[in-house]
Design a protein around this motif. Structure first.
Motif, PDB file in Angstrom:
ATOM      1  N   TRP A  13       0.836  -1.198   0.000  1.00  0.00           N
ATOM      2  CA  TRP A  13       0.000   0.000   0.000  1.00  0.00           C
ATOM      3  C   TRP A  13       0.873   1.250   0.000  1.00  0.00           C
ATOM      4  O   TRP A  13       1.731   1.436   0.872  1.00  0.00           O
ATOM      5  N   ILE A  54      -2.845   0.544  -4.355  1.00  0.00           N
ATOM      6  CA  ILE A  54      -2.161  -0.708  -4.058  1.00  0.00           C
ATOM      7  C   ILE A  54      -1.159  -0.978  -5.175  1.00  0.00           C
ATOM      8  O   ILE A  54      -1.521  -0.998  -6.355  1.00  0.00           O
ATOM      9  N   HIS A 210     -10.645  -7.000  -4.717  1.00  0.00           N
ATOM     10  CA  HIS A 210     -10.635  -5.572  -4.431  1.00  0.00           C
ATOM     11  C   HIS A 210     -11.974  -5.030  -4.909  1.00  0.00           C
ATOM     12  O   HIS A 210     -12.196  -4.844  -6.109  1.00  0.00           O
ATOM     13  N   TRP A 253      -9.031 -12.868   0.565  1.00  0.00           N
ATOM     14  CA  TRP A 253      -8.637 -11.574   1.121  1.00  0.00           C
ATOM     15  C   TRP A 253      -9.460 -10.472   0.452  1.00  0.00           C
ATOM     16  O   TRP A 253      -9.560 -10.428  -0.775  1.00  0.00           O
ATOM     17  N   THR A 255      -9.388  -6.495  -0.041  1.00  0.00           N
ATOM     18  CA  THR A 255      -8.427  -5.394   0.096  1.00  0.00           C
ATOM     19  C   THR A 255      -9.140  -4.055  -0.020  1.00  0.00           C
ATOM     20  O   THR A 255     -10.212  -3.943  -0.632  1.00  0.00           O
ATOM     21  N   ARG A 263      -5.885  -2.630   5.898  1.00  0.00           N
ATOM     22  CA  ARG A 263      -5.504  -2.734   4.491  1.00  0.00           C
ATOM     23  C   ARG A 263      -6.242  -3.889   3.820  1.00  0.00           C
ATOM     24  O   ARG A 263      -6.594  -3.818   2.647  1.00  0.00           O
ATOM     25  N   ALA A 264      -6.440  -4.955   4.608  1.00  0.00           N
ATOM     26  CA  ALA A 264      -7.108  -6.138   4.065  1.00  0.00           C
ATOM     27  C   ALA A 264      -7.646  -6.963   5.226  1.00  0.00           C
ATOM     28  O   ALA A 264      -7.104  -6.930   6.337  1.00  0.00           O
TER      29      ALA A 264
END
Length: 285
Positions: A13, A54, A210, A253, A255, A263-264
């Motif tokens: 990040w 990212i 994401h 995950w 994000t 962040r995640a």
């Protein structure tokens, strides 16, 4: 800078700046008594929202997901209204990784609202702008690109000509879905904007999603909690419901670009958090 390894992909990040927006607007019709338990707010009822791209290293390619809020792109009035206490420091972040903006091969734009797209261009003289990532292919959905160039009465305040004209020759468009590298795809969802897209990476059992602004923070995990800023909120709900189910099933995950605290996160099949990457917080300079 926080990092996360997901299969072949390494995520880092960068510092893209910060905004502070009205908590009510960020949680739509959700009562404050509910959302305030999930996400802190200040004396102005604003919540802190990062705009941190990212940096994705995958198969020898350097990739950015979105571009930050930019540098010297906002007026003093806009900075005040958007609660901007820190602008983009992408150049500094990349230098810490031994890179420059010219080392970026691709930029994946989930959508082109100012807080995601301002970092694509920079001031190059009086009322002139140029591309920041001159050697990069910039991917965005066809629908989003069309609206960027021809905004309606509502979107004209977030789609800015100075963010698209300098990059015209770098843009690569897709309709519904595109696989930019093996396992790495952009998928058109709509919802937050008509052309909004999410990013999915799958490498065997390892995966990240994401979801950009249909789930901008960990506190928006409830499928019904969508933004007042969403142009098509029902579409946001439907898309978030579908992709959350997919993610939970695979321990994916999730994000974040905007979250000031995580962040995640990774959840089990019941949607409960089982792992996390916390953001290291520091004072604004």
């Amino acid at each position: 800078m926080e990092t996360l390894q997901v299969g072949r992909a390494k995520l880092t990040w960068l510092n893209g700046g910060v905004t502070h927006l009205d908590g009510g607007a960020m949680f739509g019709v959700v009562p404050k008594e509910l959302w305030a338990k999930k996400y802190p707010y200040n004396e102005k009822n604003q919540i802190e929202l990062r705009t941190d791209p990212i940096f994705l290293e995958l198969d020898g390619f350097n990739i950015l997901i979105d571009s930050g809020i930019g540098w010297n792109k906002l007026s003093d009035k806009q900075k005040r209204n958007f609660g901007v206490l820190e602008e983009t420091k992408i150049e500094k972040s990349l230098l810490e990784l031994g890179l420059t903006e010219n080392d970026i091969h691709m930029v994946l734009m989930t959508h082109l609202h100012y807080d995601h797209a301002n970092g694509l261009t920079k001031v190059a003289g009086k009322e002139a702008y140029e591309s920041v990532f001159k050697k990069a292919k910039i991917y965005v959905s066809q629908t989003e690109w069309d609206e960027m160039q021809h905004p309606n009465i509502r979107s004209v305040n977030t789609y800015w000509e100075k963010n698209w004209k300098p990059i015209v020759n770098q843009v690569h468009l897709f309709r519904e879905e595109i696989e930019v590298l093996p396992g790495l795809s952009m998928i058109h969802t709509g919802g937050h904007s008509d052309g909004h897209a999410i990013i999915r990476f799958q490498d065997g059992e390892d995966c990240f999603l994401h979801m950009a602004d249909i789930m901008p923070t960990h506190a928006h995990q409830n499928k019904l909690w969508v933004l007042a800023y969403d142009d098509y909120p029902v579409q946001s709900v439907l898309q978030k419901e579908y992709w959350l189910e997919q993610g939970y099933r695979n321990n994916t995950w999730f994000t974040f670009y905007h979250d000031a605290y995580y962040r995640a996160i990774r959840c089990n099949e019941e949607g409960r958090k089982i792992d996390q990457v916390e953001r290291v917080r520091y004072a604004y300079k």
